[in-house]
Enzyme design. Sequence first.
Site, short mmCIF file in Angstrom:
data_model
loop_
_atom_site.label_atom_id
_atom_site.label_comp_id
_atom_site.label_asym_id
_atom_site.label_seq_id
_atom_site.Cartn_x
_atom_site.Cartn_y
_atom_site.Cartn_z
N ARG A 133 5.47 2.85 -20.23
CA ARG A 133 4.63 1.68 -20.49
C ARG A 133 3.23 2.01 -19.98
NH1 ARG A 133 5.98 -2.75 -16.91
NH2 ARG A 133 4.07 -2.15 -15.86
N GLU A 153 -3.08 2.29 -15.51
CA GLU A 153 -2.20 3.40 -15.14
C GLU A 153 -1.14 3.57 -16.20
OE1 GLU A 153 0.77 3.07 -12.18
OE2 GLU A 153 1.29 1.03 -12.72
N ASN A 155 3.05 4.33 -16.73
CA ASN A 155 4.34 4.25 -16.03
C ASN A 155 5.36 5.08 -16.80
OD1 ASN A 155 3.80 1.94 -13.99
ND2 ASN A 155 3.03 1.18 -15.94
N SER A 160 9.45 -1.69 -16.31
CA SER A 160 10.29 -2.89 -16.27
C SER A 160 9.65 -4.05 -17.00
CB SER A 160 10.54 -3.26 -14.80
OG SER A 160 9.33 -3.63 -14.20
N LYS A 320 -1.34 9.02 -10.10
CA LYS A 320 -2.73 8.62 -10.30
C LYS A 320 -3.62 9.87 -10.29
CE LYS A 320 -1.45 4.20 -9.25
NZ LYS A 320 -0.01 4.12 -9.54
N LYS A 379 -7.12 4.16 -4.61
CA LYS A 379 -5.67 4.14 -4.86
C LYS A 379 -4.98 5.35 -4.27
CE LYS A 379 -5.43 1.94 -9.38
NZ LYS A 379 -5.04 2.20 -10.76
N GLU A 383 3.69 4.19 -6.04
CA GLU A 383 3.96 3.37 -7.22
C GLU A 383 4.51 2.01 -6.81
OE1 GLU A 383 3.59 4.05 -10.50
OE2 GLU A 383 2.58 5.89 -9.89
N GLY A 384 4.39 1.03 -7.67
CA GLY A 384 5.13 -0.21 -7.44
C GLY A 384 4.31 -1.39 -6.97
N ARG A 463 0.81 -9.27 -18.01
CA ARG A 463 1.02 -9.83 -16.67
C ARG A 463 -0.27 -10.51 -16.27
NH1 ARG A 463 2.71 -4.73 -13.51
NH2 ARG A 463 1.36 -3.91 -15.14
P1 ADP Z 1 1.03 0.58 -9.16
O1 ADP Z 1 1.63 1.94 -9.43
O2 ADP Z 1 1.13 0.19 -7.74
O3 ADP Z 1 1.50 -0.45 -10.14
P2 ADP Z 1 -1.59 0.21 -10.36
O4 ADP Z 1 -2.54 1.29 -10.69
O5 ADP Z 1 -0.93 -0.45 -11.51
O6 ADP Z 1 -0.53 0.81 -9.34
O7 ADP Z 1 -2.34 -0.87 -9.48
C1 ADP Z 1 -1.71 -2.07 -9.05
C2 ADP Z 1 -2.51 -3.28 -9.51
O8 ADP Z 1 -3.83 -3.22 -8.97
C3 ADP Z 1 -2.70 -3.37 -11.02
O9 ADP Z 1 -1.61 -4.03 -11.62
C4 ADP Z 1 -4.02 -4.14 -11.13
O10 ADP Z 1 -3.78 -5.53 -11.03
C5 ADP Z 1 -4.79 -3.69 -9.90
N1 ADP Z 1 -5.68 -2.57 -10.25
C6 ADP Z 1 -5.37 -1.26 -10.28
N2 ADP Z 1 -6.42 -0.51 -10.64
C7 ADP Z 1 -7.44 -1.36 -10.86
C8 ADP Z 1 -8.81 -1.21 -11.28
N3 ADP Z 1 -9.32 -0.01 -11.54
N4 ADP Z 1 -9.57 -2.32 -11.41
C9 ADP Z 1 -9.05 -3.54 -11.14
N5 ADP Z 1 -7.79 -3.76 -10.75
C10 ADP Z 1 -6.98 -2.69 -10.60
MG MG Z 2 1.02 -0.81 -12.11
#
Ligand code: ADP
Ligand code: MG
Length: 490
Positions: A133, A153, A155, A160, A320, A379, A383-384, A463
């Site tokens: 996803r 990102e 997945n 899920s 990442k 970041k 994950e998660g 979401r």
């Molecule tokens: P994870 O693997 O923890 O899901 P994500 O990269 O999806 O990592 O980051 C978690 C959440 O943080 C995302 O669902 C989003 O809401 C927020 N987020 C991540 N990167 C960004 C970004 N570049 N700008 C704004 N919000 C972000």
């Molecule tokens: Mg995510």
Amino acid sequence: MAQKDNRILLLNAPRLPLEDAKLEELTGDLHDFAHAHGLVMRLATDKLSSEVCQTTPLTLLPSPFPKNVFEQAVKLQDLYALLYHTIAYDFDFLIDIHKNVVKTDEFIRNMIEILKKVKTQGLKQPITLAIQRSDYMCHKDQASAEYGLKQIEINNIASSMGAHAQRLTEWHIRILKALEVPDDVIKRAIPENKPIPMIAEALFKAWSHFNIPSAWVLVVVENVNQNQIDQRHVEYELEKLGVPMTCIIRRTLTQCYEQLSLNETSDLMIDGRPVAIVYFRAGYSPDHYPTNKEWEARERMELSTAIKTPWIGLQVANTKKTQQVLSEDGVLERFIGKPRDARDIRISFAGMWALENQDDVTLKVVQGAQKHPDAFVLKPQTEGGAALHTGDEMVQMLRELPEEERGAYILMEKLRPMIIENYLVLAKKPVTFAKAVSELGVYGYAFGAKDAPELKTAGHLLRTKPETTAMGGVAAGHAVVDTPFLYEFI
Ligand code: ADP
Ligand code: MG
């Protein structure tokens, strides 16, 4: 692709807010629908049992999302699946780009160690499956005020919420009808959403390819799982396709250590039968490997003939760090043969930088992030939905992170998603009418050997979270499940 956001016309979308009595009636209907269709989750206070479940956190209505941006994400999905399928087989690239990450990130170090063993011993199973996803925001560029698709990102493991999203689309169609939105508008605004048949089809193909009727589908799960029902819908769909329920087994990594063995032909055995496919719904977080035993179990799987979704190459490609390196000049282009395809993918990349790089551009950006913390996020590789560093905390980390830890983080442009309004429905809490932002995920798979895998895209998830919440993640309690109401600019 991007469009100006002025004079958006949401023709025929329901007018908000709703009258109180209507809201109460529709919310009551939603809870009935959720329970009647398995759009439910275990209670946070009783994550071990499904005896009493609650409505999954949801939006009452679908949220507006620009049609052209949505279509761009759907069009990109096969390309992303192919990209990651291809990168996963490039051991040397993956080992090299993580050389600074492994200095301090023990989890990635353990993954890379297994990858190296697989490299030395050769793939016992050349067929791989990526169930994916890809997550995006509809980002508003500050300078031009134009909207465009930007990836958050990818997945490659345990993607899920598909079962919830699929069911919520049915509810959203229903509520639009209840609010007397004409059928032809609903048809145009609500795209078909069936990720679960597609995920089950991918698993079924892998199981059939293994070609032993008694072979297992091993679902790797967490010890405690609040979102059990979302996973179960995949298994039930798989049974419909013809995998007997007596061939589907759920085990934690600890149980895998105790019960799995490799025979002399490298088949992964449990209860005297080989495993055809390992479907990881856990295994992406350090918590899932509390001791060396769980890592040993993972290694056994990776050195076996079982088809893994994901296999270790694909999981390492999930970081990442990989995402950031791909955005560097010319890197993505090494993996994507057609320049036009590479260009289309690259357009969806947000700005990303490696903290450890010492070139002028990176140094300037890191300085810029300290001056303008609102424009960046930091970041780690976790994950998660658990770890995102923003604001003052980010500034302090940028200043104080020791040299050897810098490689484990990426700095990313903070995306500015478009703001919408919707009702957020959380079980046993008052319904809130909130200004909110959304993250779009598109599901797809790549199945096959290294060259020319089968690709498919189907289904999506939105979401949505209050505008003021930084992190995402439904299970983590930050966001709620939603679906898009597509509109066109005029
Ligand atoms: P994870 O693997 O923890 O899901 P994500 O990269 O999806 O990592 O980051 C978690 C959440 O943080 C995302 O669902 C989003 O809401 C927020 N987020 C991540 N990167 C960004 C970004 N570049 N700008 C704004 N919000 C972000
Ligand atoms: Mg995510």
